[in-house]
Write a protein that holds these residues in place. Structure first.
Motif, PDB file in Angstrom:
ATOM      1  N   ASP A  61       5.881  -7.897  -1.846  1.00 27.45           N
ATOM      2  CA  ASP A  61       5.345  -6.182  -1.803  1.00 27.45           C
ATOM      3  C   ASP A  61       4.163  -6.284  -1.470  1.00 27.45           C
ATOM      4  O   ASP A  61       2.695  -6.671  -1.402  1.00 27.45           O
ATOM      5  CB  ASP A  61       5.518  -5.673  -2.841  1.00 27.45           C
ATOM      6  CG  ASP A  61       7.168  -5.587  -3.630  1.00 27.45           C
ATOM      7  OD1 ASP A  61       7.958  -5.710  -3.310  1.00 27.45           O
ATOM      8  OD2 ASP A  61       6.311  -5.767  -4.422  1.00 27.45           O
ATOM      9  N   GLU A  62       3.559  -5.491   0.021  1.00 31.24           N
ATOM     10  CA  GLU A  62       2.318  -4.929   0.680  1.00 31.24           C
ATOM     11  C   GLU A  62       1.959  -4.126   0.537  1.00 31.24           C
ATOM     12  O   GLU A  62       2.312  -2.826   0.527  1.00 31.24           O
ATOM     13  CB  GLU A  62       2.836  -5.595   2.066  1.00 31.24           C
ATOM     14  CG  GLU A  62       1.429  -5.335   2.954  1.00 31.24           C
ATOM     15  CD  GLU A  62       1.860  -5.765   4.550  1.00 31.24           C
ATOM     16  OE1 GLU A  62       0.693  -5.866   5.026  1.00 31.24           O
ATOM     17  OE2 GLU A  62       2.819  -6.527   4.843  1.00 31.24           O
ATOM     18  N   THR A  63       0.452  -3.444   0.204  1.00 30.35           N
ATOM     19  CA  THR A  63      -0.431  -2.582   0.245  1.00 30.35           C
ATOM     20  C   THR A  63      -1.132  -2.496   1.308  1.00 30.35           C
ATOM     21  O   THR A  63      -2.325  -3.680   1.444  1.00 30.35           O
ATOM     22  CB  THR A  63      -0.653  -2.414  -1.498  1.00 30.35           C
ATOM     23  OG1 THR A  63       0.810  -2.355  -1.907  1.00 30.35           O
ATOM     24  CG2 THR A  63      -1.208  -1.213  -1.665  1.00 30.35           C
ATOM     25  N   ILE A  64      -1.291  -1.450   1.592  1.00 27.55           N
ATOM     26  CA  ILE A  64      -2.362  -1.707   2.343  1.00 27.55           C
ATOM     27  C   ILE A  64      -3.863  -0.084   1.912  1.00 27.55           C
ATOM     28  O   ILE A  64      -2.862   0.867   2.121  1.00 27.55           O
ATOM     29  CB  ILE A  64      -2.355  -1.039   4.026  1.00 27.55           C
ATOM     30  CG1 ILE A  64      -1.082  -2.927   4.668  1.00 27.55           C
ATOM     31  CG2 ILE A  64      -3.334  -0.345   5.253  1.00 27.55           C
ATOM     32  CD1 ILE A  64      -0.329  -1.643   6.208  1.00 27.55           C
ATOM     33  N   PHE A  65      -4.936  -0.540   2.096  1.00 23.85           N
ATOM     34  CA  PHE A  65      -5.702   0.528   1.433  1.00 23.85           C
ATOM     35  C   PHE A  65      -7.196   0.643   2.970  1.00 23.85           C
ATOM     36  O   PHE A  65      -6.966  -0.962   3.332  1.00 23.85           O
ATOM     37  CB  PHE A  65      -6.180  -0.018   0.404  1.00 23.85           C
ATOM     38  CG  PHE A  65      -7.438   0.595   0.042  1.00 23.85           C
ATOM     39  CD1 PHE A  65      -7.140   1.957   0.281  1.00 23.85           C
ATOM     40  CD2 PHE A  65      -8.355   0.232  -0.357  1.00 23.85           C
ATOM     41  CE1 PHE A  65      -8.330   3.134  -0.711  1.00 23.85           C
ATOM     42  CE2 PHE A  65      -9.715   1.175  -0.749  1.00 23.85           C
ATOM     43  CZ  PHE A  65      -9.712   2.660  -0.636  1.00 23.85           C
ATOM     44  N   VAL A  66      -6.781   1.944   3.386  1.00 24.43           N
ATOM     45  CA  VAL A  66      -7.691   1.819   4.579  1.00 24.43           C
ATOM     46  C   VAL A  66      -8.824   2.418   3.805  1.00 24.43           C
ATOM     47  O   VAL A  66      -9.236   2.973   3.764  1.00 24.43           O
ATOM     48  CB  VAL A  66      -7.474   3.191   6.175  1.00 24.43           C
ATOM     49  CG1 VAL A  66      -8.132   2.999   6.816  1.00 24.43           C
ATOM     50  CG2 VAL A  66      -5.576   2.286   6.203  1.00 24.43           C
TER      51      VAL A  66
END
Length: 163
Positions: A61-66
């Motif tokens: 699972d991949e999570t991106i936090f800008v």
């Protein structure tokens, strides 16, 4: 199945790995090796137009936090504008991609379980400085990238989206 993290992990900048990976400065803040495979955490700096190929992960699972700047994030059939503070959760086996739409963007990626950084290290190179890499003269060889990605449980479906 990964094991939970069973010991504290303190990762300082002097022991972290920095890569130039597909036009991005990727600083591996915590590696999968450090967490017993539970997760990896990477801070990324990219310029306008940089994007990931459309892909999915078999087992991560991949999570991106800008943090700074703006991205367009694609998740399955959906497209979203992602500015500072936006979090995109991208489950395994769901196609996804991003493209930077601001002059630069800084964002964190979390992969659970860890290991994506091994793919980045194989495709990229050690960063010569903690700066953006030189702009590539030509796009990466998508066929070679697809082959390498497959060895890491990643399926590339299409080139990166346009900004």
């Amino acid at each position: 199945m990964t094991q939970p993290v069973t010991r504290g992990v303190i990762s300082s900048q002097d022991t972290q790995t920095a890569l130039w990976f597909l036009g991005v400065l990727s600083q591996v803040r915590v590696s999968g090796e450090q967490t017993g495979g539970a997760f990896s955490l990477t801070e990324n700096l990219a310029r306008r137009g940089n994007g990931s190929p459309v892909h999915f992960h078999d087992d991560e699972d991949e999570t991106i936090f800008v943090l700074d700047g703006d991205l367009r994030v694609f998740a399955g059939e959906e497209e979203h504008t992602a500015g500072p503070g936006t979090v995109a959760v991208l489950p395994r086996r769901i196609s996804h991609a991003y493209v930077v739409t601001s002059p630069t963007a800084r964002f964190i990626t979390l992969h659970m379980p860890g290991g994506f950084e091994q793919f980045a290290a194989e495709v990229g190179e050690p960063a010569q400085a903690l700066t953006l890499p030189p702009a590539p003269a030509v796009p990466p060889d998508l066929a070679a990238l697809t082959e390498t990605a497959a060895r890491h449980g990643i399926t590339i479906l299409a080139p990166p989206p346009q900004p």
